[in-house]
Design an enzyme around this catalytic site. Sequence first.
Site, PDB file in Angstrom:
ATOM      1  CG  ASN B 122      45.911  31.378  26.282  1.00 49.23           C
ATOM      2  OD1 ASN B 122      45.347  31.542  27.340  1.00 49.23           O
ATOM      3  ND2 ASN B 122      45.432  31.749  25.239  1.00 49.23           N
ATOM      4  N   GLY B 202      49.714  34.998  17.365  1.00 49.00           N
ATOM      5  CA  GLY B 202      49.136  36.225  16.688  1.00 49.00           C
ATOM      6  C   GLY B 202      49.101  36.239  15.137  1.00 49.00           C
ATOM      7  N   GLY B 220      44.502  31.767  14.457  1.00 51.21           N
ATOM      8  CA  GLY B 220      44.768  33.278  15.162  1.00 51.21           C
ATOM      9  C   GLY B 220      43.848  33.998  15.750  1.00 51.21           C
ATOM     10  CB  CYS B 253      41.994  34.695  20.700  1.00 53.57           C
ATOM     11  SG  CYS B 253      42.088  32.880  20.416  1.00 53.57           S
ATOM     12  CD  GLU B 344      41.687  39.426  19.293  1.00 55.80           C
ATOM     13  OE1 GLU B 344      41.473  38.152  19.693  1.00 55.80           O
ATOM     14  OE2 GLU B 344      42.435  39.725  18.684  1.00 55.80           O
ATOM     15  CG  ASP B 550      10.800   0.358 -26.391  1.00 57.71           C
ATOM     16  OD1 ASP B 550      10.421  -0.520 -25.849  1.00 57.71           O
ATOM     17  OD2 ASP B 550      11.719   0.532 -27.163  1.00 57.71           O
ATOM     18  CB  THR B 599       9.406  -9.247 -33.243  1.00 57.89           C
ATOM     19  OG1 THR B 599       9.657  -8.228 -32.103  1.00 57.89           O
ATOM     20  CG2 THR B 599       8.698  -8.402 -34.378  1.00 57.89           C
ATOM     21  CB  VAL B 611      14.309   3.456 -27.800  1.00 53.46           C
ATOM     22  CG1 VAL B 611      15.119   4.480 -28.849  1.00 53.46           C
ATOM     23  CG2 VAL B 611      15.539   2.585 -27.316  1.00 53.46           C
ATOM     24  CE  LYS B 620      17.680   4.758 -32.805  1.00 55.37           C
ATOM     25  NZ  LYS B 620      18.103   3.421 -33.080  1.00 55.37           N
TER      26      LYS B 620
END
Lengths: 91, 885
Positions: B122, B202, B220, B253, B344, B550, B599, B611, B620
């Site tokens: 091409n 190529g 290619g 191609c 090909e 917790d 508290t 935790v 922990k």
Amino acid sequence: MPISETCLNIDGARAAQSLQEALTALDTAGGEMVLDFSSVRRVDAGALRAMEKLAAAAGDKAVKVGLRGVNIDVYKALKLIKLASRFSFPA
Amino acid sequence: MTDYAASLGEDRIAYLEGLVDQARTAAAVFTQYTQEDVDRIVKPMVLAGMEQARHLATLAFEETKLGVLEDKAMKNMVATEFVYNYVKDKRTVGVMREFPERGLVEMAEPIGVIFSVTPITNPTATVLFKCIMAIKTRNAVIFGPHPLAWRCCFEAVRIMYEAAVKHGAPEGVFTCLESPTVPDNQYLMRHKDVRLVDATGGRGAVKAAYGSGKPALGVGPGNTPVYLEKTADLDMAVVDTITSKTFDNGTICASEQTVVIDDEVYDRVLEKFSALGAHICSAKETALLGRVLVDPETGMARPMAIGQKAIDIARAAGLAVKPDTKLLIAPIQGVGREHPLSVEKLFPVLAVYRAKSVDEALKVCVDVNRFGGLGHTAVVFSRNDEVIRKFGEVIDAGRVIVNSPGSIGALGGVYNDMVPTFSFGCGTGGGNSTTDNVNVYHYLNIKRVARRTQMPMWFRIPNQIYFNRNAVENLRQFPSRSTLIVTNPVLEQFGHVEVVRRNLPPQTVVHVLAIPEAEPEIGIVMLGLEALAANKADQIVALGGGSVIDAAKIMKLKYQSPQADLEELGAPFLDIRKRVAEYPTEKTNQLRLIAIPTTSGTGSEVTPFAVLFDKQRGRKVTLTDYSLSPDVAIVDPQFVMSMPKALTADTGIDCLVHALEAAVSVYGSPYTESHAMQAIRLAFRYLPIAYENPRDEEARSMMHNAACIAALAFSNASVGVNHALAHAFGARFGVAHGRANALMLPHVIAYNAAVPTKFMPSPHVRGYTAHKKYAQIADLLGLGGHTVAEKVDRLIAATEQLLDRLAVPRSIALLGIAEEDFARAVPELAQIAFDDPSWRTNPRMPLLNELADLFWSAYRGRGLAKAAGPSEQPTAAEGLVYANK
């Protein structure tokens, strides 16, 4: 010994030609030449070739060439073509 | 001098250097052009190319003797008109695209000098295409055409160059090698001023491009399989295949190489091919063609057949075919070297294969694709979307063309919306850097200008917080059929559980689970789950300190979402919004959690943290998620009136540290700062009173509020290095959390107020502000001072005075920890503290030796901490020596 300085304006509309004139003026320049690029918006291939020649001739003649008023686009083009290091850029 | 340079000779090198010099100058000049400048140049170039399409096709055909003149003219038109249509509105100079919502701008930077290899198959179309791309992107190109196609390429370059320069392009922007040779290519590919090698051709050219050490676009060979599935529109498939395979005599191609046809339609398909001018070869003819067209040594098709007509190929092989034969169809039984025609074939010979099943068809297509065409192109004809999807999945091709011709389809812009190109990227499978249809964006360096963005922040708190004496009465407004009170045995003895029970709605069935006031283990959580399930509870009231609350948070999590993996949920993270672990959103059971703290310190009643102690591993696990936050917090001071003095001091200091760390956190916001400041003010004022006069209800109440308010701040801004140090030290030497925090506090303030060795990366913070925030706190507390440094020093002094009033030991040494024991522990403590996520929001990023230094400062004791200026910072070396002594 005092160093004399030659100042030239570079015409933005005909930069290559102005630079050619600067090349001629190198012979009569003292130790330094300052080229004012304030009116130069863009440089073309002809101008770059002229600057290449100018840098080479200035080196041969031990003339320091400073470029004043160079805009950033032109400065970048000079960097890309590795010409920037051959000139000084006074404020 | 390299071998290839030696073979060139001085004159040739001077010639090549001249081309590079011109291109380099042109590229430099080109950088000054605007988008409008280049767009003004591109359009007349395209028109010039269109105008000369047939002329260039004729030159190419005459020079290469390949393909079909008319098709080559068509390709030249596609390479100009279609490519222009794609690029004309594209921004390729300066700002290309803007994403204001992301603060991103993409900007174009030209590459400079490109050396471009073009193929024999091409030649002119590829040149036209690349010239347009180069001008659009402000690059200069030196073309290295195929040696057997250089004249037509030279003419194509001339036409493009003259049109470009006439409309303002820089002199020397395109050049083309005359009488090119392989050493020319090698020289230019390696030239220091060539910035990109773009090799379309190529295997040899592509391999050389990638071997040049330069950034390269190397695209290619292919070996395009076609799956013609039984549901396909057979007429369309046959015509498309003939159109494509005979286009320019199969030189593209991407053209079809082997058609795999379902058994059910195989005979009909061949009849249709035959009816439209294809010759179906017998087994003997197929074998003959294989021998003639494929070189058994290389296993590749012989060059002499490339781009030739079917009848000429048939004649050369000694096959008798009709004079109007367009295509030779050769049935094959497999793929590989033993089936020569499965390679090909850039000429109008098409292999066909009869497949008994979809699986077999796909397998054969994969084999064809991987037999020299990996990454290139594949075609499927089908009406079955599942087949098309599966084909796309299993075939390793940059282009999977559906229900259309392979070669023209792959070119893009004609049969589909792919980008028009004359260069097909084949990805890593084909040894290429891209699978794209090569386009203007491959001729640019795209720069991203990224503005600083600020991530959305948050301030998340529980829905309802009730406070002041008798706030517990609000329990009545929460209907519950069955409530589990999780508490500790001491609080039962104090009668607090009874107070809670009295205030629950009368119809509520109440169950009590008393657990130890210690960090909960999984066994405790399991007990809670059993109790919740046995009593079908719809509400937990957690009455206790941080550990009890917790435990209740984790019980709620596991009860609502039994699938929750606590190990995974406790995984470390840097940014809660981006963490890997995902908390469950699906809930099996509904449960309300009401937290009543006993508290005044942890603030667990409003925090998203819990935790868990992993007894097996002796560590922990901290769970963090806003789904853990209790639904309701009741901050009633009646439950803290009987707190012992030491507990008052330790938990009160914990509250103060929460507030101080949130105040300077890099995740801080005006929302968190306002809470932090208020908590600091309350703690400084009321903590000493609550400590010295435990029955002072106002002081107790205010400290209870302060703990909750500080928690609202650090729930959203997090804490800092003080907590990291305290966690490590407290766990190692068995020191209560609040006390461990207290021992570190003045030293941490001084540390954060100094100029950091390393700043903490944070988009939320503008400049270093920790010292100024400490100064604001000093102002809030009315401590006086004129400069920031003075104010920080006064804050440190006030903090130390407060700790003295609370009888907090002045140093770690005073806890009775021997210096040699401490020295042995410090290196490991520094590492543990470094691994602690708490400091991730600290304003100053701690180095290991700085953490060690802080431990030693705390060991030496209070009265020594000062806001250090830059010159007063210990060097890293000093810090290390200190850490190791």
